[in-house]
Design an enzyme around this catalytic site. Structure first.
Site, PDB file in Angstrom:
ATOM      1  N   ASN A 167     -53.621  84.336  80.601  1.00 31.81           N
ATOM      2  CA  ASN A 167     -54.202  83.745  79.391  1.00 31.81           C
ATOM      3  C   ASN A 167     -53.089  82.961  78.687  1.00 31.81           C
ATOM      4  OD1 ASN A 167     -55.284  83.220  76.887  1.00 31.81           O
ATOM      5  ND2 ASN A 167     -55.440  85.377  76.257  1.00 31.81           N
TER       6      ASN A 167
ATOM      7  N   LYS B 257     -53.315  81.129  76.114  1.00 35.06           N
ATOM      8  CA  LYS B 257     -53.514  81.050  74.654  1.00 35.06           C
ATOM      9  C   LYS B 257     -53.297  79.618  74.176  1.00 35.06           C
ATOM     10  CE  LYS B 257     -52.360  85.906  74.385  1.00 35.06           C
ATOM     11  NZ  LYS B 257     -51.801  87.030  73.660  1.00 35.06           N
TER      12      LYS B 257
ATOM     13  N   HIS C  35     -61.434  88.359  72.914  1.00 34.36           N
ATOM     14  CA  HIS C  35     -60.000  88.682  72.855  1.00 34.36           C
ATOM     15  C   HIS C  35     -59.656  89.151  71.440  1.00 34.36           C
ATOM     16  CE1 HIS C  35     -55.663  88.222  72.802  1.00 34.36           C
ATOM     17  NE2 HIS C  35     -55.716  88.337  74.113  1.00 34.36           N
TER      18      HIS C  35
ATOM     19  N   GLU D 110     -57.302  88.510  69.521  1.00 38.42           N
ATOM     20  CA  GLU D 110     -56.884  87.447  68.600  1.00 38.42           C
ATOM     21  C   GLU D 110     -58.098  86.717  68.030  1.00 38.42           C
ATOM     22  OE1 GLU D 110     -54.132  85.615  71.284  1.00 38.42           O
ATOM     23  OE2 GLU D 110     -52.853  87.375  71.112  1.00 38.42           O
TER      24      GLU D 110
ATOM     25  N   GLU E  38     -57.338  95.966  76.394  1.00 36.54           N
ATOM     26  CA  GLU E  38     -56.123  95.420  75.804  1.00 36.54           C
ATOM     27  C   GLU E  38     -55.836  96.112  74.478  1.00 36.54           C
ATOM     28  OE1 GLU E  38     -55.193  91.327  77.532  1.00 36.54           O
ATOM     29  OE2 GLU E  38     -56.408  91.007  75.752  1.00 36.54           O
TER      30      GLU E  38
ATOM     31  N   GLY F 285     -48.319  91.173  73.164  1.00 40.98           N
ATOM     32  CA  GLY F 285     -47.229  90.341  72.665  1.00 40.98           C
ATOM     33  C   GLY F 285     -46.125  91.128  71.986  1.00 40.98           C
TER      34      GLY F 285
ATOM     35  N   SER G 204     -48.550  93.133  77.288  1.00 39.35           N
ATOM     36  CA  SER G 204     -47.145  93.157  77.715  1.00 39.35           C
ATOM     37  C   SER G 204     -46.965  93.490  79.200  1.00 39.35           C
ATOM     38  CB  SER G 204     -46.316  94.096  76.841  1.00 39.35           C
ATOM     39  OG  SER G 204     -46.329  93.644  75.493  1.00 39.35           O
TER      40      SER G 204
ATOM     41  N   GLY H  99     -50.589  87.641  79.098  1.00 38.53           N
ATOM     42  CA  GLY H  99     -50.387  86.574  78.126  1.00 38.53           C
ATOM     43  C   GLY H  99     -49.046  85.904  78.339  1.00 38.53           C
ATOM     44  N   GLY H 100     -48.073  86.293  77.513  1.00 39.27           N
ATOM     45  CA  GLY H 100     -46.757  85.665  77.509  1.00 39.27           C
ATOM     46  C   GLY H 100     -46.147  85.457  78.889  1.00 39.27           C
TER      47      GLY H 100
HETATM   48  P1  PGA Z   1     -49.296  89.645  76.353  1.00 39.61           P
HETATM   49  O1  PGA Z   1     -50.804  89.231  75.993  1.00 39.61           O
HETATM   50  O2  PGA Z   1     -49.225  89.772  77.852  1.00 39.61           O
HETATM   51  O3  PGA Z   1     -48.440  88.513  75.846  1.00 39.61           O
HETATM   52  O4  PGA Z   1     -49.019  90.941  75.681  1.00 39.61           O
HETATM   53  C1  PGA Z   1     -51.881  89.798  76.659  1.00 39.61           C
HETATM   54  C2  PGA Z   1     -53.158  89.187  76.170  1.00 39.61           C
HETATM   55  O5  PGA Z   1     -53.286  88.892  74.984  1.00 39.61           O
HETATM   56  O6  PGA Z   1     -54.092  88.984  76.978  1.00 39.61           O
END
Ligand code: PGA
Length: 253
Positions: A11, A13, A97, A99, A169, A175, A215, A236-237
């Protein structure tokens, strides 16, 4: 028990211009060209979907949207529909998600409409659920998940749900660099599978992929994937760099 094919999804983002997204996709397909035993999905921002699709089409890497609106078309400034995602090359769409729930006021009822719209368009929904840190500390994890699952999947028949992906999640792990321990993740994944069993029956629960997000990195993917109810990852990251994401996809089996 049915063998479930793992899904590793990235993802991105709100990262990457079209050119940056194209470059990342190009490097990624090179890096994972020899991988055939997992499904791979990337979800670039909406502006980069069509350009990235031109690069990944006919490769094992598939495309996902990060969100959709439940109407097919109309006067909804700024929104993107399921058929539009399909026309840009998407096979998947991330829904609910944390967010989106946190910053854009998305509710379980919205998630429910979006799941139906995604299925109607022929997309595979990746339905995100997860508790916040304070909810976990107050030992409300399972009541929060129960509400998200119950309301998010409201009125869905087993047939309509079939093929959907659930992403667990924990908000406190997104993050933050703080991954859920394998035990914490497995406990929730097995609870989620049991929820699916009660809601849709054993075979549906056995078939459904439940992926973990929060993470995920090359250093922790293997121990997560070794757990019985973890069928992949939503990253994500660590999905932004093709080398790192490639190493996650190539986790030690
Ligand atoms: P992250 O994000 O791997 O940066 O923790 C995961 C996500 O929001 O899907």
């Amino acid at each position: 028990m049915t063998a479930r094919r793992p899904l590793i999804a990235g993802n991105w983002k709100m990262h990457k211009t079209c050119t940056e997204a194209e470059d990342t996709a190009r490097e990624l397909i090179e890096k994972v060209s020899d991988v055939s035993d997992v499904d791979i999905m990337i979800a670039p921002p909406a502006t980069a979907l069509a350009p990235v699709f031109r690069i990944i089409r006919d490769t094992p890497v598939e495309l996902g949207g990060q969100n959709l609106f439940w109407e097919k078309q109309g006067a909804y400034t700024g929104e993107v529909s399921g058929p539009m995602l399909v026309s840009a090359g998407c096979r998947y769409v991330i829904i609910g998600h944390s967010e989106r729930r946190q910053y854009f006021g998305e509710t379980d009822e919205n998630v429910n409409k979006k799941i139906k719209a995604a299925k109607d368009a022929g997309l595979i929904p990746v339905i995100c659920v997860g508790e916040s840190e304070s909810e976990r500390d107050a030992e409300n994890t399972f009541s929060v998940l129960d509400k998200q699952m119950e309301n998010g999947l409201k009125d869905l028949s087993a047939d309509l749900f079939d093929g959907s992906v659930i992403a667990y999640e924990p908000v406190w792990a997104i993050g933050t660099g703080r991954t859920a321990t394998p035990q914490q993740a497995q406990e929730v994944h097995s609870w989620l599978r049991n929820f699916l069993k009660k809601r849709f029956g054993q075979s549906s629960a056995d078939r459904t992929r439940i992926v973990y997000g929060g993470s995920v990195k090359p250093e922790n993917i293997s121990e997560l994937m070794a757990l019985g109810d973890i069928d992949g990852a939503l990253v994500g990251g660590a999905s932004l760099k093709p080398d790192t994401f490639g190493n996650i996809i190539k986790y030690k089996r």
